[in-house]
Write an enzyme that holds these catalytic residues in place. Structure first.
Site, PDB file in Angstrom:
ATOM      1  CB  CYS A   1      -4.580  24.972 -22.532  1.00 53.60           C
ATOM      2  SG  CYS A   1      -3.667  23.666 -21.703  1.00 53.60           S
TER       3      CYS A   1
ATOM      4  N   GLY B   1      -8.988   3.720   7.679  1.00 57.53           N
ATOM      5  CA  GLY B   1      -8.059   2.915   6.887  1.00 57.53           C
ATOM      6  C   GLY B   1      -6.909   3.687   6.292  1.00 57.53           C
TER       7      GLY B   1
ATOM      8  CB  CYS C   1      -5.094  20.047 -22.658  1.00 53.95           C
ATOM      9  SG  CYS C   1      -6.404  21.010 -21.910  1.00 53.95           S
TER      10      CYS C   1
ATOM     11  CG  HIS D   1      -3.044  11.030  -2.766  1.00 55.52           C
ATOM     12  ND1 HIS D   1      -2.658  10.103  -1.824  1.00 55.52           N
ATOM     13  CD2 HIS D   1      -2.650  12.234  -2.270  1.00 55.52           C
ATOM     14  CE1 HIS D   1      -2.036  10.715  -0.830  1.00 55.52           C
ATOM     15  NE2 HIS D   1      -2.025  12.012  -1.065  1.00 55.52           N
TER      16      HIS D   1
ATOM     17  CG  ASN E   1      -8.310   4.834  -0.932  1.00 51.04           C
ATOM     18  OD1 ASN E   1      -7.148   4.883  -0.494  1.00 51.04           O
ATOM     19  ND2 ASN E   1      -9.313   4.384  -0.209  1.00 51.04           N
TER      20      ASN E   1
ATOM     21  CB  CYS F   1      -4.613  19.740 -18.684  1.00 56.05           C
ATOM     22  SG  CYS F   1      -3.478  20.847 -19.542  1.00 56.05           S
TER      23      CYS F   1
ATOM     24  CG  ASN G   1      -5.871   1.753  10.837  1.00 55.91           C
ATOM     25  OD1 ASN G   1      -5.457   0.605  10.696  1.00 55.91           O
ATOM     26  ND2 ASN G   1      -5.382   2.774  10.178  1.00 55.91           N
TER      27      ASN G   1
HETATM   28  N1  APR Z   1      -9.809  -2.051   7.766  1.00 57.90           N
HETATM   29  C1  APR Z   1      -9.218  -1.081   8.537  1.00 57.90           C
HETATM   30  N2  APR Z   1      -7.921  -0.716   8.379  1.00 57.90           N
HETATM   31  C2  APR Z   1      -7.206  -1.351   7.414  1.00 57.90           C
HETATM   32  C3  APR Z   1      -7.753  -2.381   6.604  1.00 57.90           C
HETATM   33  C4  APR Z   1      -9.116  -2.717   6.806  1.00 57.90           C
HETATM   34  N3  APR Z   1      -9.742  -3.664   6.086  1.00 57.90           N
HETATM   35  N4  APR Z   1      -6.781  -2.814   5.759  1.00 57.90           N
HETATM   36  C5  APR Z   1      -5.660  -2.098   6.042  1.00 57.90           C
HETATM   37  N5  APR Z   1      -5.921  -1.222   7.035  1.00 57.90           N
HETATM   38  C6  APR Z   1      -5.044  -0.189   7.597  1.00 57.90           C
HETATM   39  C7  APR Z   1      -3.590  -0.543   7.700  1.00 57.90           C
HETATM   40  O1  APR Z   1      -3.326  -1.107   8.988  1.00 57.90           O
HETATM   41  C8  APR Z   1      -2.916   0.836   7.579  1.00 57.90           C
HETATM   42  O2  APR Z   1      -2.863   1.497   8.838  1.00 57.90           O
HETATM   43  O3  APR Z   1      -5.114   0.908   6.683  1.00 57.90           O
HETATM   44  C9  APR Z   1      -3.880   1.614   6.697  1.00 57.90           C
HETATM   45  C10 APR Z   1      -3.388   1.734   5.267  1.00 57.90           C
HETATM   46  O4  APR Z   1      -2.230   2.565   5.304  1.00 57.90           O
HETATM   47  P1  APR Z   1      -1.359   2.730   3.976  1.00 57.90           P
HETATM   48  O5  APR Z   1      -1.126   1.401   3.354  1.00 57.90           O
HETATM   49  O6  APR Z   1      -0.180   3.580   4.332  1.00 57.90           O
HETATM   50  O7  APR Z   1      -2.315   3.516   2.982  1.00 57.90           O
HETATM   51  P2  APR Z   1      -2.607   5.070   2.982  1.00 57.90           P
HETATM   52  O8  APR Z   1      -2.573   5.623   4.363  1.00 57.90           O
HETATM   53  O9  APR Z   1      -3.827   5.276   2.186  1.00 57.90           O
HETATM   54  O10 APR Z   1      -1.354   5.627   2.143  1.00 57.90           O
HETATM   55  C11 APR Z   1      -1.361   6.989   1.827  1.00 57.90           C
HETATM   56  O11 APR Z   1       0.601   6.661   0.462  1.00 57.90           O
HETATM   57  O12 APR Z   1       1.792   5.547  -1.159  1.00 57.90           O
HETATM   58  C12 APR Z   1       0.954   6.603  -0.917  1.00 57.90           C
HETATM   59  O13 APR Z   1      -0.367   7.611  -2.539  1.00 57.90           O
HETATM   60  C13 APR Z   1      -0.312   6.484  -1.703  1.00 57.90           C
HETATM   61  O14 APR Z   1      -2.487   7.348  -1.124  1.00 57.90           O
HETATM   62  C14 APR Z   1      -1.406   6.546  -0.661  1.00 57.90           C
HETATM   63  C15 APR Z   1      -0.707   7.206   0.501  1.00 57.90           C
HETATM   64 ZN    ZN Z   2      -5.056  22.304 -20.498  1.00 55.31          ZN
END
Ligand code: APR
Ligand code: ZN
Length: 266
Positions: free
Chosen positions: A163, A200, A160, A125, A108, A133, A230
Site C-alpha cells: 500500500c 519467565g 510497503c 510484542h 519476546n 506496515c 519463574n
Molecule cells: N528462568 C525463569 N525465570 C526467569 C529467568 C530464568 N532463567 N530469568 C529471569 N526470569 C524471570 C524474572 O524473575 C522475571 O520475573 O522472568 C521474569 C522476566 O520479567 P521481565 O523482565 O519483566 O520480562 P517480561 O515479563 O517479558 O516483560 C514484558 O515488558 O519492557 C517490556 O516489551 C517488554 O516484552 C517485554 C515486557
Molecule cells: Zn501497507
C-alpha cells in the site's frame, strides 16, 4: 521439586489444549537480559525505559529519524540476530511436536521459539526479524528492502510493497497497539486452553498480563490450570491467579517436565 514436576507432567498429559505464555526470562539463559529481573535492562537503567516509551511517538513524528536511530544505534538487548535458543525453548518445541502444546504466545521479540523449532508462535510484542506496515499491518522480511542502501542514499523509511505505507520494525513499542491479528488469535487461544504454562514473565505489562487473568475468568466454563515457571514469585503468584509456581530456571525446569511427560507417555 521432583514431586511437583511429576504432578505438573501428569496435568500436562491430561490437558486437551495446553498453551504457553512466555517472557524475557525464557531468553536470559541465551544471554539476552530480561527487563525487570535483578540484572534487567530497566532495573539497571531506568532512563532506558523512559526513552523506550518515546520510540513510538518518535516514529509517528519522524519515521526517517526513527529509522536512522534504529540502524545506527546499538540494540539494548544485544545481538539478537545471532542469539541461540536454550534448553527451555527446545523443551516447549518438543511439547508441541508431541501434539500436547498447541500454541506459544510470547512477549519476546528474539525469534528464539521459532529458531528452536516451535511452529505455532504468536509474537505478542512483534518479532525483531520482521518489518510491519504502519498502514496495512502487512509484514515483510527486512532483506527485501536493501536498508543499508536506503540509509546511504538518504531514502529511508522503507515503504510497503502493498500500500506504499511507511514500514516500521514489527516490534511493538510502548503505547503502540498489539497488531489486531495477534491480539485476536491470542485471545482465542486463551479462551480454548485448559492448561497454561507461564514461563519467565513478571506479568506486569498490559495487555499481555490480562491473558492469564482472562484464563482464570474462563474457569467458570472449564477449569484452566495455570502453572508458573519463574525464578521468583510474580503478581500472578501473589494474586493466586496461578495454581502452581515451580521456582527456578526455565532452562532447567522445562526439560525436566518434558522428560517426565515422555517417560509417562512412552
Ligand atoms: N528462568 C525463569 N525465570 C526467569 C529467568 C530464568 N532463567 N530469568 C529471569 N526470569 C524471570 C524474572 O524473575 C522475571 O520475573 O522472568 C521474569 C522476566 O520479567 P521481565 O523482565 O519483566 O520480562 P517480561 O515479563 O517479558 O516483560 C514484558 O515488558 O519492557 C517490556 O516489551 C517488554 O516484552 C517485554 C515486557
Ligand atoms: Zn501497507
Amino acid at each position: 521439586m521432583e514431586e511437583l514436576i511429576s504432578k505438573i507432567a501428569e496435568l500436562i498429559i491430561k490437558s486437551k489444549h495446553a498453551v504457553a505464555l512466555t517472557g524475557a526470562g525464557m531468553s536470559t539463559e541465551s544471554g539476552i537480559p530480561d527487563f525487570r529481573g535483578p540484572n534487567g535492562i530497566w532495573t539497571k537503567n531506568p532512563d532506558a525505559e523512559r526513552k523506550a516509551y518515546q520510540s513510538y511517538f518518535k516514529f509517528q513524528q519522524n519515521p526517517k529519524e526513527y529509522w536512522i536511530d534504529r540502524m545506527t544505534g546499538a540494540s539494548l538487548l544485544g545481538d539478537l540476530i545471532n542469539a541461540l535458543p536454550n534448553p527451555g525453548h527446545f523443551a516447549l518445541a518438543e511439547l508441541e511436536k508431541m501434539a500436547i502444546l498447541k500454541c506459544i504466545v510470547t512477549q519476546n521479540i528474539d525469534n528464539l521459539h521459532q529458531k528452536a523449532g516451535s511452529k505455532r508462535v504468536l509474537d505478542y510484542h512483534g518479532n525483531i526479524s520482521l518489518l510491519r506496515c504502519f498502514s496495512c499491518d502487512s509484514r515483510f522480511d527486512p532483506r527485501e528492502f536493501e536498508l543499508d542502501r536506503l540509509l546511504a542514499e538518504d531514502r529511508l523509511p522503507p515503504l510497503c510493497r502493498k500500500c506504499n505505507g511507511v514500514l516500521k520494525s514489527d516490534v511493538v513499542h510502548f503505547n503502540e497497539a498489539i497488531p489486531a491479528d495477534v491480539a485476536q488469535e491470542s485471545q482465542a487461544e486463551v479462551g480454548k486452553c485448559d492448561l497454561m504454562l507461564i514461563c519467565g514473565t513478571s506479568a506486569v505489562v498490559h495487555p499481555f498480563a490480562l491473558l492469564p487473568r482472562m484464563a482464570k475468568q474462563y474457569q467458570s466454563k472449564q477449569k484452566t490450570i495455570i502453572i508458573e515457571i519463574n525464578s521468583d514469585p510474580t503478581p500472578l503468584t501473589e494474586e493466586s491467579i496461578s495454581d502452581y509456581l515451580i521456582q527456578g530456571k526455565t532452562g532447567t525446569i522445562l526439560p525436566k517436565i518434558v522428560e517426565e511427560v515422555k517417560k509417562r507417555t512412552s
